[in-house]
Design an enzyme around this catalytic site. Structure first.
Site, PDB file in Angstrom:
ATOM      1  N   LYS A 211       0.861  -1.175   0.000  1.00 23.55           N
ATOM      2  CA  LYS A 211       0.000   0.000   0.000  1.00 23.55           C
ATOM      3  C   LYS A 211       0.897   1.224   0.000  1.00 23.55           C
ATOM      4  CE  LYS A 211      -4.140   1.990   2.038  1.00 23.55           C
ATOM      5  NZ  LYS A 211      -3.745   3.358   1.675  1.00 23.55           N
ATOM      6  N   GLU A 260      -1.191   4.298  -8.312  1.00 27.03           N
ATOM      7  CA  GLU A 260      -0.754   5.397  -7.454  1.00 27.03           C
ATOM      8  C   GLU A 260       0.385   6.140  -8.145  1.00 27.03           C
ATOM      9  OE1 GLU A 260      -1.269   6.150  -3.897  1.00 27.03           O
ATOM     10  OE2 GLU A 260      -2.973   4.783  -3.726  1.00 27.03           O
ATOM     11  N   ARG A 375     -16.591   0.165  -1.207  1.00 20.94           N
ATOM     12  CA  ARG A 375     -15.607  -0.526  -0.385  1.00 20.94           C
ATOM     13  C   ARG A 375     -15.883  -2.016  -0.474  1.00 20.94           C
ATOM     14  NH1 ARG A 375     -12.353   2.790   2.184  1.00 20.94           N
ATOM     15  NH2 ARG A 375     -13.046   4.926   2.583  1.00 20.94           N
TER      16      ARG A 375
END
Length: 513
Positions: A211, A260, A375
């Site tokens: 992450k 990302e 989610r």
């Protein structure tokens, strides 16, 4: 539509925890709304202004004005007045903003005033509104809930779907398809306390992925045209030439990728989050900014490849496509485990990830489709929880459901000279009982009363969880907490035993004020 109707529904939605009640309230509102009202009604209900930040604070709001007896403000009329407020600039701008706000408030009923104040100060708290609103829209229009949710996912938001549905009925949902160049809401992860728990909850084979503490992006490539979007669907293509260049190097001609953007140092360790955020927020002299803080895209999913939509495929198949299209340095580092029996190996991967400077892992079921905008239970994030014992320096009055309660806490750490340095604010993690108790406590400790709240004697210690820190010129220590929330009050600790600024900085050596 009258603003008072939106204000009343907002209040009732905030006051109930029942999902079915929220849905019914929102369905009733949508039945009454005109299609042209919807682009304003939906952000208002979510506590957002279509205009963005207006530069209106407590000073601009000024002293309360007598409310109107009868409602007259319309949703669209209020929106026009707030747009006029947004456009005010130059000498005398503060006084003109105050005049416009006073004029608007004088024509608002008491309930509308409370709603407008909460809206202008960012204090509208609804709770799980988006999902309930989509279901309410389905009930109001006669469309299938799952069809509405998918259309919202593909449209990137509820407002365009609601406007089309209320104008043309359920057939309008067919217009919303995955389209290269039009961003969709990103899939989000639920939380797990540990990697072992996450692997156990998923049950079967899973990928454990780093992450990264960067900025979520969605990259669309259509031949020579590349566009880069944030998680809030803002187009930031012009700010990220290196991401555009990287997208041109990938296989395939028409792609939608999820990933990302992160700034790394010479050792391939992440630079402080604030540097990545500052680089992406920079709108001028992009070339200079790119030389000073170069960023790299790292992808972890693919949604479309050359005319094929992959949303409904299992993650294992989507990742196979991603591996075919992207070189290894452009893919997130990962470990595949076959089930709970390999949890120890997954824990070792987390430890190595943290050692490399990243913030945690996301454990993903290999069977799960891409649930954009939700989610999904197939993605579970695991991050170490940082905690601090801090001192409350002040508290602000809440709004809406929290009206009459001291809610937003100003948090401080001890300094070397015996004082306290503010590190940020939080209103998160508070139960109704905690709000009641802290309202009583902070009025007892108050040394100054303000329209916004109270300054208190620095005596009450509170245990705070937070995700990290970032540089900040706003606070005296030069840093601010990220995503702070209350865990518990430490009545057993005196303020003299609260954590220090030095302790905080030592725990985050990569962030130097």
């Amino acid at each position: 539509m009258l603003l008072v109707r939106v204000a009343a529904v907002s209040r009732e939605v905030a006051a109930t925890s029942s999902r079915s009640r929220k849905k019914a309230l929102l369905a009733g509102l949508f039945r009454e709304a005109e299609p042209e009202d919807v682009p304003v009604v939906i952000p208002y209900l979510a506590g957002r202004l279509p205009q963005g930040r207006l530069g209106v604070g407590w000073k601009t709001l000024g002293a309360p004005v007598p409310p109107a007896v009868e409602p007259s403000l319309t949703v669209l009329g209020t929106d026009r007045e707030l747009s006029a407020l947004k456009s005010v600039s130059g000498p005398g701008a503060q006084a003109e903003r105050a005049r416009l706000v006073t004029s608007l408030m004088s024509r608002a009923t008491e309930e509308e005033q409370a709603f407008l104040v909460a809206l202008l100060t960012g204090e509208v708290r609804q709770g799980a509104l988006d999902a309930a609103a989509a279901d309410g829209l389905a009930e109001a229009s006669g469309a299938a809930p799952e069809d509405v949710r998918r259309a919202v996912m593909l449209a990137g938001g509820l407002a365009p779907v609601a406007e089309a549905l209320l104008a043309d009925g359920p057939p309008a949902l067919d217009r919303f398809r995955l389209t290269v160049g039009r961003p969709v809401l990103p899939m989000l992860a639920q939380s797990a306390a540990s990697v072992t728990e996450a692997v156990a909850r998923l049950g079967g084979a899973a990928a454990v992925e780093e992450k990264l503490d960067g900025i979520r992006v969605q990259v669309h490539r259509d031949g020579d045209t590349v566009r880069v979007f944030t998680r809030t669907l803002d187009d930031i293509t012009d700010r990220l030439p290196e991401v555009v260049a990287a997208a041109h190097e990938l296989g395939g001609e028409r792609l939608i990728l999820d990933g990302e953007v992160i700034a790394l140092d010479e050792r391939d360790r992440p630079r402080p989050f604030q540097e990545t955020a500052g680089r992406i927020g920079s709108r001028t002299d992009v070339a200079t900014a790119a030389r000073a803080v170069p960023v790299s895209p790292v992808f972890f999913d693919v949604l479309h490849v050359d005319g094929r939509d992959l949303l409904d495929l299992p993650f294992a198949e989507r990742h196979a496509e991603l591996a075919r299209l992207t070189p290894e340095p452009r893919r997130v580092r990962r470990l595949v485990v076959e089930g709970p029996g390999e949890a120890a190996e997954a824990e070792r991967f987390l430890a190595a990830t943290l050692e490399r400077g990243h913030e945690g892992v996301v454990v993903k079921s290999l069977d799960t489709p891409y649930s954009a905008g939700r989610r999904g239970a197939g993605w579970l994030k695991v991050k170490p929880v940082h905690t601090l014992d801090l001192v409350v320096l002040a508290a602000e009055w809440g709004h809406g459901r929290r009206a009459g309660k001291l809610s937003n806490l100003h948090l401080g750490a001890r300094t070397a000279d015996g004082g306290f340095a503010m590190l940020g604010k939080t209103f998160k993690g508070m139960t109704d009982e905690l709000l009641r108790r802290q309202t009583e406590r902070f009025q007892e400790l108050a040394v100054e009363h303000h329209p916004w709240g109270v300054t208190v004697r620095p005596e009450q210690v509170v245990e705070i969880a937070y995700d990290g820190i970032q540089r900040s010129s706003r606070y005296p220590a030069g840093v601010a907490l990220r995503f702070a929330r209350v865990l518990r009050y430490r009545d057993d600790k005196p303020a003299s035993e609260a954590d220090t600024v030095e302790t905080l900085l030592a725990a985050h050596p990569g962030v130097v004020p």
